[in-house]
Design an enzyme around this catalytic site. Structure first.
Site, PDB file in Angstrom:
ATOM      1  CG  ASP A 124      18.872  -4.270  12.001  1.00 33.80           C
ATOM      2  OD1 ASP A 124      17.937  -4.797  12.635  1.00 33.80           O
ATOM      3  OD2 ASP A 124      18.897  -3.411  11.065  1.00 33.80           O
ATOM      4  CG  ASP A 181      11.649  -3.192  12.004  1.00 33.45           C
ATOM      5  OD1 ASP A 181      10.725  -2.661  12.523  1.00 33.45           O
ATOM      6  OD2 ASP A 181      11.934  -2.980  10.904  1.00 33.45           O
ATOM      7  NE  ARG A 253      10.251  -6.381   6.289  1.00 31.63           N
ATOM      8  CZ  ARG A 253       9.860  -5.677   5.260  1.00 31.63           C
ATOM      9  NH1 ARG A 253       9.145  -6.049   4.257  1.00 31.63           N
ATOM     10  NH2 ARG A 253      10.637  -4.738   4.934  1.00 31.63           N
ATOM     11  CD1 TRP A 257       9.804  -6.190  11.459  1.00 30.94           C
ATOM     12  CD2 TRP A 257      10.409  -8.432  11.479  1.00 30.94           C
ATOM     13  NE1 TRP A 257      10.682  -6.381  10.603  1.00 30.94           N
ATOM     14  CE2 TRP A 257      10.901  -7.717  10.239  1.00 30.94           C
ATOM     15  CE3 TRP A 257      10.682  -9.715  11.482  1.00 30.94           C
ATOM     16  CZ2 TRP A 257      11.730  -8.316   9.482  1.00 30.94           C
ATOM     17  CZ3 TRP A 257      11.386 -10.337  10.463  1.00 30.94           C
ATOM     18  CH2 TRP A 257      12.020  -9.674   9.513  1.00 30.94           C
TER      19      TRP A 257
HETATM   20  N1  GLY Z   1      14.137  -4.301   9.771  1.00 33.79           N
HETATM   21  C1  GLY Z   1      13.780  -3.716   8.631  1.00 33.79           C
HETATM   22  C2  GLY Z   1      12.926  -4.242   7.624  1.00 33.79           C
HETATM   23  O1  GLY Z   1      12.006  -5.122   8.007  1.00 33.79           O
HETATM   24  O2  GLY Z   1      12.553  -3.695   6.591  1.00 33.79           O
END
Ligand code: GLY
Length: 412
Positions: A124, A181, A253, A257
């Site tokens: 991350d 992600d 999500r 992403w």
């Molecule tokens: N990268 C973790 C989330 O989107 O929750």
């Protein structure tokens, strides 16, 4: 869409037009059909500046804000994946307002965040270091302060790349998990190549993005959350979810992403494959039968249809995720600039609808409430039982980014 009255010179028509526009926070832009006014965007950004100062008062000096739950502020140490968003939000709002207090607040947090440049235990680092130090470099031009931090961080990130899998490892555990992600960390690498003149970072970003196209996406352009690989030969062990409703569902999500990631990869490389791919992802999202009218998605696109035996069916069918709408709005604004005619107008009008929804109740909190976070009603992870229907620092970050992107369109 609001259009000018046919006869421009009728005073009554103009009065009605102004009235309708004011009521709907919209103004007519005859050149490009933009429907949100500069006044509306600036009002949201002014509120964001006021609200982030409320948030600043509640953050311990050695921590970063994360959420606000049960009337308590929740913060994190710098190694948590969301640590870059608060300094990033402060920097965007400094860019908007010129308010030096915001720059100083951001710099205070950059000081404690710097040590994460050595962190090789997470994928991350794009979120953590590029949203923060990347914005700091962009706004201040201070390469002496920020270049080394960014390049050390980018080297840490690519230490997680495996040339057999042709992707960057996301998490520990599993076998060799790569999550959708991770597309969001690639901009850090393309920028590191620009900053260093060394193409190795960009090459890894491109390879990772291509592997993700091949293995993460279904024929309908929805994405799995996790693809777990065998690092010895690059074969696929399993395709699963961690934060979605079930393995074959479309965790909201994650779809956002992916969209944001491929729009960004088109910007960074000029490769039309990424643009076409982004348009197909956008089509899946925007045409999904479960997309609500206010365009703030459910936490999982399949949530409303969950069968009774799904563990989340009883309680979580109707939860929304404002963070998904923020990310989508920002990505769609950019995508609209790479498309033409009706296609471009469609992307932009969907982003406008998302921004309108997020900028009003029940999503936008009154200033001084919500622990100083701007948006309410996001979901961290329902399967993990954490951060459900709460504010989240990344929902605010991408909302502010979307407002700034829209403002730049209006000022062009
Ligand atoms: N990268 C973790 C989330 O989107 O929750």
């Amino acid at each position: 869409m609001i259009r000018p009255f046919p006869n421009f010179f009728q005073p009554i028509g103009w009065c009605m037009l102004l009235l309708i526009s004011a009521c709907q926070n919209r103004s007519v832009d005859q050149d490009n059909d933009r429907q949100l006014s500069l006044e509306f965007i600036n009002a949201q950004l002014d509120d964001a500046v006021a609200q982030i100062k409320v948030l600043a008062d509640s953050v311990p000096a050695d921590q970063l804000p994360r959420t606000f739950q049960g009337d308590s502020s929740v913060s994190s140490a710098t190694e948590w994946w969301t640590s870059g968003f608060y300094p990033g939000s402060l920097l965007y709002l400094y860019e908007y307002s010129g308010d030096e207090q915001l720059l100083q607040l951001a710099k205070d947090k950059l000081t404690i965040l710097e040590k994460e440049k050595y962190n090789k235990g997470t994928h991350d680092l794009g979120f953590m270091l590029y949203c923060s130090f990347g914005n700091a470099l962009r706004l201040t031009g201070d390469t002496a302060a920020y270049k080394e931090i960014l390049l050390t961080g980018a080297a840490s990130l690519i230490s997680r790349y495996n040339p057999t899998v042709k992707a960057i490892r996301s998490w520990e555990g599993w076998t060799y998990p790569v999550i959708i992600d991770n597309m969001m960390n690639l901009e850090f690498l393309t920028q590191a190549s620009k900053l260093s003149g060394d193409t190795k970072y960009r090459d890894i970003a491109v390879t990772h993005a291509n592997t993700t196209i091949k293995n993460h996406y279904r024929p309908d352009y929805s994405s799995y959350h996790v693809v777990d690989y065998n690092p010895e030969d690059g074969s696929i062990v399993a395709k699963k979810t961690a934060q979605g409703a079930y393995d074959e569902s479309a965790w909201a999500r994650g779809q956002a992403w992916g969209l944001y990631g491929y729009v960004m990869m088109y910007r960074e490389t000029g490769d039309e494959t990424y643009l076409d791919f982004a348009k197909n992802i956008a089509s899946f999202i925007l045409n999904h039968p479960n997309m609500p009218d206010d365009l703030v998605p459910y936490w999982d696109f399949n949530a409303p249809d969950l069968p009774a035996d799904n563990p989340y069916a009883a309680k979580y069918k109707t939860y929304r995720d404002a963070s998904t709408a923020s990310i989508l709005a920002s990505a769609l604004i950019e995508l609209s600039t790479y498309a033409e005619g009706e296609e471009s107008a469609n992307y932009l009008s969907k982003a406008e609808r998302m921004l309108e929804s997020l900028s009003s109740a029940p999503y936008k909190a009154a200033i001084g409430t919500n622990g100083g976070f701007i948006l309410q009603h996001s979901v961290g992870s329902i399967p993990h039982g954490g951060e459900i229907d709460v504010p989240l620092t990344y929902a605010d970050y991408y909302y502010i980014e979307a407002l700034m992107r829209y403002k730049k369109l209006l000022e062009k």
